[in-house]
Motif scaffolding. Structure first.
Motif, PDB file in Angstrom:
ATOM      1  N   MET A  48      57.822 103.557  47.505  1.00 59.38           N
ATOM      2  CA  MET A  48      56.438 104.054  47.531  1.00 59.38           C
ATOM      3  C   MET A  48      55.777 103.250  46.649  1.00 59.38           C
ATOM      4  N   LYS A  49      54.549 102.786  47.204  1.00 57.45           N
ATOM      5  CA  LYS A  49      53.677 101.862  46.390  1.00 57.45           C
ATOM      6  C   LYS A  49      53.001 102.734  45.245  1.00 57.45           C
ATOM      7  N   ASN A  50      52.464 102.144  44.255  1.00 55.75           N
ATOM      8  CA  ASN A  50      51.769 102.729  43.312  1.00 55.75           C
ATOM      9  C   ASN A  50      50.146 102.552  43.578  1.00 55.75           C
ATOM     10  N   ASN A  51      49.494 103.761  43.765  1.00 50.65           N
ATOM     11  CA  ASN A  51      48.162 103.622  44.265  1.00 50.65           C
ATOM     12  C   ASN A  51      47.362 102.963  43.097  1.00 50.65           C
ATOM     13  N   ILE A  52      47.488 103.372  41.974  1.00 56.78           N
ATOM     14  CA  ILE A  52      46.671 103.077  40.899  1.00 56.78           C
ATOM     15  C   ILE A  52      46.799 101.434  40.674  1.00 56.78           C
ATOM     16  N   LEU A  53      48.131 100.947  40.705  1.00 58.89           N
ATOM     17  CA  LEU A  53      48.353  99.410  40.615  1.00 58.89           C
ATOM     18  C   LEU A  53      47.467  98.703  41.829  1.00 58.89           C
ATOM     19  N   ALA A  54      47.689  99.255  42.950  1.00 58.90           N
ATOM     20  CA  ALA A  54      46.870  98.662  44.271  1.00 58.90           C
ATOM     21  C   ALA A  54      45.375  98.598  44.040  1.00 58.90           C
ATOM     22  N   ALA A  55      44.867  99.723  43.521  1.00 57.87           N
ATOM     23  CA  ALA A  55      43.476  99.642  43.176  1.00 57.87           C
ATOM     24  C   ALA A  55      42.825  98.712  42.092  1.00 57.87           C
ATOM     25  N   ALA A  56      43.888  98.694  40.892  1.00 52.24           N
ATOM     26  CA  ALA A  56      43.651  97.835  40.060  1.00 52.24           C
ATOM     27  C   ALA A  56      43.591  96.361  40.555  1.00 52.24           C
ATOM     28  N   LEU A  57      44.379  96.072  41.278  1.00 52.41           N
ATOM     29  CA  LEU A  57      44.860  94.586  41.804  1.00 52.41           C
ATOM     30  C   LEU A  57      43.547  94.309  42.590  1.00 52.41           C
ATOM     31  N   SER A  58      43.116  95.178  43.393  1.00 52.10           N
ATOM     32  CA  SER A  58      41.830  95.033  44.170  1.00 52.10           C
ATOM     33  C   SER A  58      40.545  94.785  43.589  1.00 52.10           C
ATOM     34  N   ALA A  59      40.645  95.681  42.312  1.00 54.79           N
ATOM     35  CA  ALA A  59      39.326  95.427  41.347  1.00 54.79           C
ATOM     36  C   ALA A  59      39.334  94.157  40.690  1.00 54.79           C
ATOM     37  N   ILE A  60      40.639  93.695  40.608  1.00 54.41           N
ATOM     38  CA  ILE A  60      40.500  92.285  39.951  1.00 54.41           C
ATOM     39  C   ILE A  60      40.088  91.013  40.943  1.00 54.41           C
ATOM     40  N   LEU A  61      40.589  91.290  42.085  1.00 51.84           N
ATOM     41  CA  LEU A  61      40.280  90.553  43.257  1.00 51.84           C
ATOM     42  C   LEU A  61      40.361  91.112  44.586  1.00 51.84           C
ATOM     43  N   PRO A  62      39.331  91.302  45.097  1.00 50.64           N
ATOM     44  CA  PRO A  62      39.196  92.217  46.549  1.00 50.64           C
ATOM     45  C   PRO A  62      40.349  91.382  47.478  1.00 50.64           C
ATOM     46  N   GLY A  63      41.077  92.510  47.919  1.00 51.57           N
ATOM     47  CA  GLY A  63      42.230  91.981  48.809  1.00 51.57           C
ATOM     48  C   GLY A  63      43.588  91.967  48.542  1.00 51.57           C
ATOM     49  N   VAL A  64      43.809  91.757  47.288  1.00 53.10           N
ATOM     50  CA  VAL A  64      45.144  91.723  46.564  1.00 53.10           C
ATOM     51  C   VAL A  64      45.839  93.009  46.389  1.00 53.10           C
ATOM     52  N   GLY A  65      45.021  94.164  46.248  1.00 51.49           N
ATOM     53  CA  GLY A  65      45.712  95.518  46.579  1.00 51.49           C
ATOM     54  C   GLY A  65      46.325  95.603  47.887  1.00 51.49           C
ATOM     55  N   GLN A  66      45.457  95.142  48.771  1.00 55.12           N
ATOM     56  CA  GLN A  66      46.152  95.318  50.247  1.00 55.12           C
ATOM     57  C   GLN A  66      47.238  94.320  50.456  1.00 55.12           C
ATOM     58  N   LEU A  67      47.136  93.301  50.061  1.00 57.05           N
ATOM     59  CA  LEU A  67      48.415  92.272  49.946  1.00 57.05           C
ATOM     60  C   LEU A  67      49.616  93.138  49.235  1.00 57.05           C
ATOM     61  N   TYR A  68      49.422  93.802  48.335  1.00 60.54           N
ATOM     62  CA  TYR A  68      50.360  94.515  47.558  1.00 60.54           C
ATOM     63  C   TYR A  68      51.046  95.609  48.250  1.00 60.54           C
ATOM     64  N   ASN A  69      49.967  96.341  49.096  1.00 57.59           N
ATOM     65  CA  ASN A  69      50.466  97.240  50.218  1.00 57.59           C
ATOM     66  C   ASN A  69      51.317  96.696  51.376  1.00 57.59           C
ATOM     67  N   HIS A  70      51.217  95.499  51.330  1.00 55.90           N
ATOM     68  CA  HIS A  70      51.869  94.567  52.690  1.00 55.90           C
ATOM     69  C   HIS A  70      50.866  95.043  54.032  1.00 55.90           C
ATOM     70  N   GLN A  71      49.609  94.848  53.665  1.00 53.52           N
ATOM     71  CA  GLN A  71      48.569  94.929  54.744  1.00 53.52           C
ATOM     72  C   GLN A  71      48.104  93.476  54.758  1.00 53.52           C
ATOM     73  N   TRP A  72      48.785  92.760  55.324  1.00 55.07           N
ATOM     74  CA  TRP A  72      48.328  91.111  55.107  1.00 55.07           C
ATOM     75  C   TRP A  72      47.302  90.759  55.884  1.00 55.07           C
ATOM     76  N   LEU A  73      47.062  91.327  56.974  1.00 60.04           N
ATOM     77  CA  LEU A  73      45.757  90.994  57.698  1.00 60.04           C
ATOM     78  C   LEU A  73      44.371  91.409  57.255  1.00 60.04           C
ATOM     79  N   LYS A  74      44.287  92.699  56.688  1.00 60.33           N
ATOM     80  CA  LYS A  74      43.306  93.168  55.919  1.00 60.33           C
ATOM     81  C   LYS A  74      43.181  92.826  54.453  1.00 60.33           C
ATOM     82  N   GLY A  75      44.027  92.359  53.889  1.00 56.19           N
ATOM     83  CA  GLY A  75      44.171  91.699  52.638  1.00 56.19           C
ATOM     84  C   GLY A  75      43.446  90.413  52.523  1.00 56.19           C
TER      85      GLY A  75
END
Length: 91
Positions: free
Chosen positions: A1-28
């Motif tokens: 299970m992915k950590n939703n706080i970490l995913a959001a923080a990664l996207s806050a740093i650089l949009p798309g990185v949280g999606q890449l963390y979630n393995h949503q490659w195309l969206k990221g």
């Protein structure tokens, strides 16, 4: 299970990185590409010209994409709810 706080923080740093963390490659890559392309064109415009209404609209657009990316990363990594099974009569 992915950590939703970490995913959001990664996207806050650089949009798309949280999606890449979630393995949503195309969206990221879509979020990342959009932000990088808009930022690069904006940077060139700001260097060559005076800031204008268009520049402000671009900044607002970048901010909206960043917020969208953070919310999407958070929601995409959250554990699924079982409400759909309950509505179909399955317990």
């Amino acid at each position: 299970m992915k950590n939703n706080i970490l995913a959001a923080a990664l996207s806050a740093i650089l949009p798309g990185v949280g999606q890449l963390y979630n393995h949503q490659w195309l969206k990221g890559m879509g979020f990342l590409t959009a932000v990088l392309v808009i930022s690069a064109s904006m940077r060139r415009r700001m260097i060559l010209e005076e800031p204008s209404l268009i520049a402000m609209l671009v900044v607002v657009t970048l901010f909206a994409i960043a917020i969208w990316s953070v919310v999407d990363a958070y929601r995409s990594s959250a554990p699924p709810t079982h409400s759909s099974a309950r509505t179909k009569g399955h317990a």
